[in-house]
Motif scaffolding. Structure first.
Motif, mmCIF file in Angstrom:
data_model
loop_
_atom_site.group_PDB
_atom_site.id
_atom_site.type_symbol
_atom_site.label_atom_id
_atom_site.label_comp_id
_atom_site.label_asym_id
_atom_site.label_seq_id
_atom_site.Cartn_x
_atom_site.Cartn_y
_atom_site.Cartn_z
ATOM 1 N N VAL A 169 0.854 -1.372 -0.101
ATOM 2 C CA VAL A 169 0.116 -0.241 -0.008
ATOM 3 C C VAL A 169 0.889 1.228 0.166
ATOM 4 O O VAL A 169 0.726 2.101 -0.805
ATOM 5 C CB VAL A 169 -0.867 -0.041 1.290
ATOM 6 N N ASP A 170 2.006 1.176 0.793
ATOM 7 C CA ASP A 170 2.803 2.308 0.829
ATOM 8 C C ASP A 170 3.526 2.635 -0.347
ATOM 9 O O ASP A 170 3.686 3.817 -0.913
ATOM 10 C CB ASP A 170 3.795 2.245 2.087
ATOM 11 N N ALA A 171 4.037 1.557 -0.961
ATOM 12 C CA ALA A 171 4.800 1.605 -2.261
ATOM 13 C C ALA A 171 3.973 2.120 -3.278
ATOM 14 O O ALA A 171 4.219 2.914 -3.954
ATOM 15 C CB ALA A 171 5.297 0.142 -2.412
ATOM 16 N N TYR A 172 2.711 1.535 -3.424
ATOM 17 C CA TYR A 172 1.657 2.047 -4.531
ATOM 18 C C TYR A 172 1.410 3.550 -4.298
ATOM 19 O O TYR A 172 1.262 4.424 -5.132
ATOM 20 C CB TYR A 172 0.414 1.365 -4.596
ATOM 21 N N LEU A 198 3.284 5.667 -2.738
ATOM 22 C CA LEU A 198 4.493 6.488 -3.383
ATOM 23 C C LEU A 198 4.469 6.928 -4.719
ATOM 24 O O LEU A 198 4.594 7.958 -5.436
ATOM 25 C CB LEU A 198 5.686 5.841 -3.012
ATOM 26 N N ILE A 199 4.188 5.641 -5.436
ATOM 27 C CA ILE A 199 4.168 6.006 -7.042
ATOM 28 C C ILE A 199 2.902 6.829 -7.281
ATOM 29 O O ILE A 199 3.327 7.778 -8.314
ATOM 30 C CB ILE A 199 3.909 4.659 -7.675
ATOM 31 N N SER A 204 -2.329 3.627 -12.498
ATOM 32 C CA SER A 204 -2.347 1.997 -12.340
ATOM 33 C C SER A 204 -2.056 1.893 -10.751
ATOM 34 O O SER A 204 -2.674 0.909 -10.199
ATOM 35 C CB SER A 204 -1.264 1.551 -13.197
ATOM 36 N N ALA A 205 -1.406 2.578 -10.189
ATOM 37 C CA ALA A 205 -0.764 2.554 -8.903
ATOM 38 C C ALA A 205 -2.061 2.592 -7.968
ATOM 39 O O ALA A 205 -2.464 1.863 -6.818
ATOM 40 C CB ALA A 205 0.166 3.464 -8.392
ATOM 41 N N SER A 220 3.710 10.523 -6.788
ATOM 42 C CA SER A 220 4.986 11.286 -7.689
ATOM 43 C C SER A 220 4.814 11.552 -9.080
ATOM 44 O O SER A 220 4.353 11.136 -9.766
ATOM 45 C CB SER A 220 5.871 10.056 -7.844
ATOM 46 N N ASP A 263 6.518 13.147 -10.772
ATOM 47 C CA ASP A 263 7.698 12.705 -11.976
ATOM 48 C C ASP A 263 7.532 11.554 -12.751
ATOM 49 O O ASP A 263 7.986 11.004 -13.744
ATOM 50 C CB ASP A 263 9.045 12.658 -11.365
ATOM 51 N N ILE A 264 6.473 10.689 -12.093
ATOM 52 C CA ILE A 264 6.009 9.455 -12.930
ATOM 53 C C ILE A 264 4.868 9.692 -14.007
ATOM 54 O O ILE A 264 3.915 10.526 -13.692
ATOM 55 C CB ILE A 264 5.658 8.310 -11.879
ATOM 56 N N THR A 280 0.923 5.324 -15.259
ATOM 57 C CA THR A 280 1.430 4.592 -14.230
ATOM 58 C C THR A 280 0.993 4.875 -12.864
ATOM 59 O O THR A 280 0.576 4.227 -11.866
ATOM 60 C CB THR A 280 3.066 4.602 -14.337
ATOM 61 N N ARG A 331 -4.570 -0.388 -8.153
ATOM 62 C CA ARG A 331 -4.093 -1.408 -7.436
ATOM 63 C C ARG A 331 -4.602 -1.070 -5.887
ATOM 64 O O ARG A 331 -4.731 -1.924 -5.264
ATOM 65 C CB ARG A 331 -2.647 -1.652 -7.800
#
Lengths: 211, 164
Positions: free
Chosen positions: B24-27, B29-30, B43-44, B33, B35-36, B40, B47
């Protein structure tokens, strides 16, 4: 007169423990002589090990730590050390892995240790990956190098096989790096996958993940 | 008191919520961001919805506030609509307010597709929040668009106001 006779005359005794001790001391002297060729020092360590296991261990440790010696010889010394004492060999592998700059160079070490002790290999790999993540965080050129990112990914994949919890920590740091979004997303996906696997115990070994 | 209650009391813990999955924390972060690329990030967020719906909704809202084009915001609102219609309406309301402010300051766009997007977004908003939709149509009717657009906006207000 045979060569052995000559050795006996030189050592001034007629054989037995005292003579053996003189020979061992001579071999050790050669091992410790940094000005001699590493191949000669390695031969001396091998002969010393045949006479005195503990002395051989110390000799191969010396060669393994010989920073000025060629890397291949240091690895040969660690390999020989491992045959005498696996734990000390693994410690030496760990030390040399720390001395190597970038992750891809460390992977052969990790693979060698994995054949001896998978847990130790996972520890070395986790440490190498932590250093690697730090390098990626501070070096924009490295972050833009896809082959390096792929190598990092492969290493994290290997760690996930051996220690999923440690791999999750690494993958989380990877997901937080300002690298290409596809890598970050793939890292997050793998965390989700590993966490889902952790919630389903007693599963057979999972295949390696792919980017 | 059950045996479990007793165990909890003896151990002195009140069994708080389980720790949030690292995924959860990783998604998140994305999704956060800038800069992404937007696909993407979306998609994060998608998920995240599967792992933790509230966090996922928050991620969509956050993405919506980070300066995206109207078509992306409508896409976000459409996704949010099935999860939280109020949040979806807020995204569209904010997006349309920004777009209308831009038009007021820099003039009516010549791009027909952009105007169509604007009306499409207003229509979607009216389905989620009738009053907010009427407000947007009213502003569209007052702006110096081609007359057919302004009339269409007024017609839509009439249609919406006549709804029971």
């Amino acid at each position: 007169m045979t060569a052995d006779d000559s050795d006996a005359r030189l050592s001034g005794d007629d054989g037995g423990p005292a003579r053996e001790s003189r020979v061992a001391a001579a071999y050790l002297l050669i091992v410790n002589s940094a000005d001699l060729a590493i191949s000669i020092r390695f031969d001396a360590a091998t002969k010393l090990a045949a006479l005195d296991r503990e002395g051989g261990i110390r000799a191969f440790q010396t060669l393994a730590e010989a920073e000025k010696a060629a890397y291949d010889w240091r690895i040969k010394a660690i390999h020989a050390l491992t045959e005498l004492d696996a734990g000390l060999g693994i410690d030496a592998y760990r030390t040399i892995a720390r001395s190597l700059g970038f992750l891809p160079a460390k992977m052969p070490i990790v693979n060698a240790v994995a054949q001896l002790d998978r847990k130790a290999a996972a520890e070395i790999l986790a440490e190498a990956l932590a250093v690697n993540i730090g390098q990626l965080g501070s070096d924009p050129n490295l972050r833009g190098n896809r082959s390096y990112l792929d190598a990092t990914w492969g290493a994290a994949s290997r760690l996930a096989e051996w220690n999923p919890e440690a791999a999750i920590d690494v993958l989380y740091e990877f997901a937080a790096l300002p690298v290409a979004g596809e890598y970050r997303m793939a890292a997050a996906d793998q965390i989700a996958k590993l966490e889902a696997q952790a919630d389903q115990p007693d599963q057979p070994d999972q295949p390696r993940f792919t980017l | 008191m059950t045996a479990d209650d007793s165990d909890a009391r003896l151990s002195g813990d009140d069994a708080g919520p389980p720790p949030r999955p690292r995924a959860v924390d990783a998604y998140l972060l994305i999704a956060q961001s800038d800069d992404i690329e937007i696909n993407t990030r979306l998609s994060a967020a998608q998920r995240l919805v599967a792992l933790d719906q509230q966090v996922g909704i928050g991620a969509y809202q956050l993405i919506a506030r980070s300066g995206n084009v109207l078509s992306v915001l409508v896409q976000i609102a459409n996704t949010l609509a099935s999860l939280d219609s109020k949040a979806a309406a807020e995204v569209l309301t904010e997006a349309l307010a920004t777009e209308l402010a831009l038009i007021k300051s820099s003039g009516v766009p010549d791009d027909v597709q952009r105007v169509s997007s604007l009306f499409g977004a207003a229509n979607r908003l009216s389905q989620l929040d009738l009053e907010a939709g009427i407000d947007v149509y009213y502003q569209l009717a007052t702006l110096p668009f081609a007359s057919n657009y302004r009339l269409a906006a007024a017609d839509n207000i009439a249609r919406l106001e006549s709804q029971p």
